[in-house]
Scaffold this motif. Structure first.
Motif, PDB file in Angstrom:
ATOM      1  N   ASP A 263      -8.165  -6.262  -4.402  1.00  0.00           N
ATOM      2  CA  ASP A 263      -7.473  -5.094  -4.925  1.00  0.00           C
ATOM      3  C   ASP A 263      -6.436  -5.523  -5.966  1.00  0.00           C
ATOM      4  O   ASP A 263      -5.382  -6.068  -5.621  1.00  0.00           O
ATOM      5  CB  ASP A 263      -6.802  -4.356  -3.766  1.00  0.00           C
ATOM      6  CG  ASP A 263      -6.196  -3.018  -4.160  1.00  0.00           C
ATOM      7  OD1 ASP A 263      -5.754  -2.875  -5.323  1.00  0.00           O
ATOM      8  OD2 ASP A 263      -6.155  -2.120  -3.301  1.00  0.00           O
TER       9      ASP A 263
ATOM     10  N   LYS B 126      -7.469   2.182   5.278  1.00  0.00           N
ATOM     11  CA  LYS B 126      -7.491   0.799   4.834  1.00  0.00           C
ATOM     12  C   LYS B 126      -7.814  -0.106   6.024  1.00  0.00           C
ATOM     13  O   LYS B 126      -7.427   0.180   7.161  1.00  0.00           O
ATOM     14  CB  LYS B 126      -6.138   0.386   4.235  1.00  0.00           C
ATOM     15  CG  LYS B 126      -5.752   1.148   2.979  1.00  0.00           C
ATOM     16  CD  LYS B 126      -6.703   0.861   1.835  1.00  0.00           C
ATOM     17  CE  LYS B 126      -6.235   1.545   0.551  1.00  0.00           C
ATOM     18  NZ  LYS B 126      -7.210   1.353  -0.562  1.00  0.00           N
TER      19      LYS B 126
ATOM     20  N   TYR C 223       0.822  -1.217   0.000  1.00  0.00           N
ATOM     21  CA  TYR C 223       0.000   0.000   0.000  1.00  0.00           C
ATOM     22  C   TYR C 223       0.854   1.264   0.000  1.00  0.00           C
ATOM     23  O   TYR C 223       0.323   2.368  -0.138  1.00  0.00           O
ATOM     24  CB  TYR C 223      -0.942   0.006   1.196  1.00  0.00           C
ATOM     25  CG  TYR C 223      -2.224  -0.761   0.966  1.00  0.00           C
ATOM     26  CD1 TYR C 223      -2.974  -0.566  -0.187  1.00  0.00           C
ATOM     27  CD2 TYR C 223      -2.677  -1.683   1.899  1.00  0.00           C
ATOM     28  CE1 TYR C 223      -4.155  -1.269  -0.401  1.00  0.00           C
ATOM     29  CE2 TYR C 223      -3.866  -2.388   1.694  1.00  0.00           C
ATOM     30  CZ  TYR C 223      -4.591  -2.172   0.534  1.00  0.00           C
ATOM     31  OH  TYR C 223      -5.762  -2.870   0.328  1.00  0.00           O
TER      32      TYR C 223
ATOM     33  N   LEU D  29      -2.903  -3.830  -5.490  1.00  0.00           N
ATOM     34  CA  LEU D  29      -2.167  -4.404  -4.365  1.00  0.00           C
ATOM     35  C   LEU D  29      -1.648  -5.791  -4.717  1.00  0.00           C
ATOM     36  O   LEU D  29      -0.486  -6.120  -4.427  1.00  0.00           O
ATOM     37  CB  LEU D  29      -3.062  -4.480  -3.128  1.00  0.00           C
ATOM     38  CG  LEU D  29      -2.418  -5.126  -1.895  1.00  0.00           C
ATOM     39  CD1 LEU D  29      -1.261  -4.295  -1.373  1.00  0.00           C
ATOM     40  CD2 LEU D  29      -3.462  -5.353  -0.800  1.00  0.00           C
TER      41      LEU D  29
END
Length: 379
Positions: free
Chosen positions: A216, A168, A86, A219
């Motif tokens: 994601d 997050k 991230y 990610l």
């Protein structure tokens, strides 16, 4: 192929009759399947990032109801790679429950971020969204929700709070393989989740292993690169990565055991139900349960003010117990910078908790014997 017992506590002459966790017996049920799977890998000549890993990643992503699964070396690496993937930077804060295994903290600090521990809910011992709210600052970037002992956190209010503040939500699902919250699988509840496949987990390897699951795409792509020396194409490196790859043999073992996970979790639920029904000692506080969740009872953890006295009594009667965990991370020498914190719920719980034997091979008669022994104990 011989299987070794993890944490061999039962020594000759120890008098132990009911072991805390018999890993040899657990894995022995799948001996032929595991041996066949391992032999297939050995004969293939391909041992790193091959067909077994790819197949396991597909199967575990589907099981967790997520788009992606990335196999890595350990649960700690899984957490650390999520944080790194991230792009959180030096000094960013990540809120974490005060009562957890130290890996939750280590994954934060090894990325240059700051763990901000908060007291858990006094009943469930999972992270409290009310305490999360009070800990948010302009430096907060994420919340780490640890599904302790196989009980999912109350995720809806946590996710709403995170959305309000642009944070997050990272699930530490190292103890929650197959657990559900309001019908949704643990690992699919936040932005990304980390699993450990340490041998003693509900889904365990014959060594170390872990995985990241997420929806994601960005990610997932970052972690694919970071786990392999920062490379997506051999000898070409886009970033400063690490070596953290779930190997082919462990992936093959996990594929075997994943097929049996739901059945084993159901056995754990039956054992937990029997404990709950049979233990009647007024000095014992039984584990928290909720209709919101299908917990998987990675551990069966009772609370008792005279925990050490109870543990010694059970040992003398041939019953092994353990403590998960005797010292909270913010009281560890490794985190002496946090010693000024006072988090009374976590600290009190660490002095009272005691884990009773729990595994899918524990017999009903053994559960009854443990419960009867506890019921005879006088604090």
């Amino acid at each position: 192929m011989a299987f070794c017992r993890q944490n061999e506590w039962q020594m000759p002459g120890s008098g132990i009759m009911i072991s805390f966790f018999d890993l040899k017996k657990i894995n022995g049920r799948f001996r032929d399947e595991i041996c066949h799977a391992v032999q297939k890998v050995v004969e293939s000549g391909w041992y790193i990032i091959g067909e077994e890993l790819q197949a396991f990643e597909r199967e575990f992503a589907s099981y967790c109801q997520t788009r992606y699964c990335l196999g890595v070396n350990s649960g700690l690496d899984a957490l650390s790679l999520i944080i790194r993937g991230y792009g959180f930077s030096q000094g960013d804060e990540i809120i974490v429950p005060a009562n957890t295994f130290i890996a939750s903290f280590l994954s934060i600090s090894e990325n240059g971020c700051v763990p901000v521990p908060v007291d858990p809910d006094p009943d469930s011992l999972n992270i409290s969204y009310r305490n999360i709210s009070e800990a948010i600052t302009p430096r907060t970037r994420a919340v780490m929700a640890v599904h302790l002992y196989g009980l999912p956190c109350d995720m809806d209010p946590i996710c709403r709070l995170a959305e309000e503040h642009g944070l997050k939500v990272i699930e530490d699902a190292a103890q929650a393989h197959g657990a559900k919250y309001k019908g949704r699988m643990a690992g699919s509840l936040g932005h990304a989740a980390a699993y450990s496949f340490y041998p003693g987990k509900n889904l365990g390897t014959l060594g170390d292993g872990g995985a990241v699951v997420t929806d994601d795409e960005t990610l997932a792509g970052n972690i694919v690169q970071l786990r392999n020396y920062g490379s997506k194409r051999k000898y070409f490196h886009e970033s400063k990565g690490i070596n953290s790859r779930l190997d082919e043999i462990q992936a093959a073992v996990l594929r075997v055991k994943l097929r049996h996970l739901d059945e084993d979790n159901e056995k754990r639920r039956r054992i937990a139900g029997r404990y709950m029904q049979k233990i009647k000692n007024p000095h014992i506080r039984l584990p928290f349960t909720t209709e919101k969740s299908e917990q998987v009872w990675h551990q069966f953890v009772i609370r008792c003010r005279n925990r050490d006295g109870l543990a010694e009594y059970l040992k003398k009667n041939g019953i092994e117990t353990m403590i998960h965990y005797p010292v909270v991370p913010h009281r560890q020498k490794a985190y002496c910078e946090l010693w000024d914190l006072t988090l009374p719920v976590a600290e009190k719980a660490s002095s009272e908790i005691l884990s009773l034997p729990m595994s899918p091979v524990l017999e009903a008669g053994e559960v009854d014997e443990i419960a009867d022994c506890i019921n005879r104990w006088e604090s």
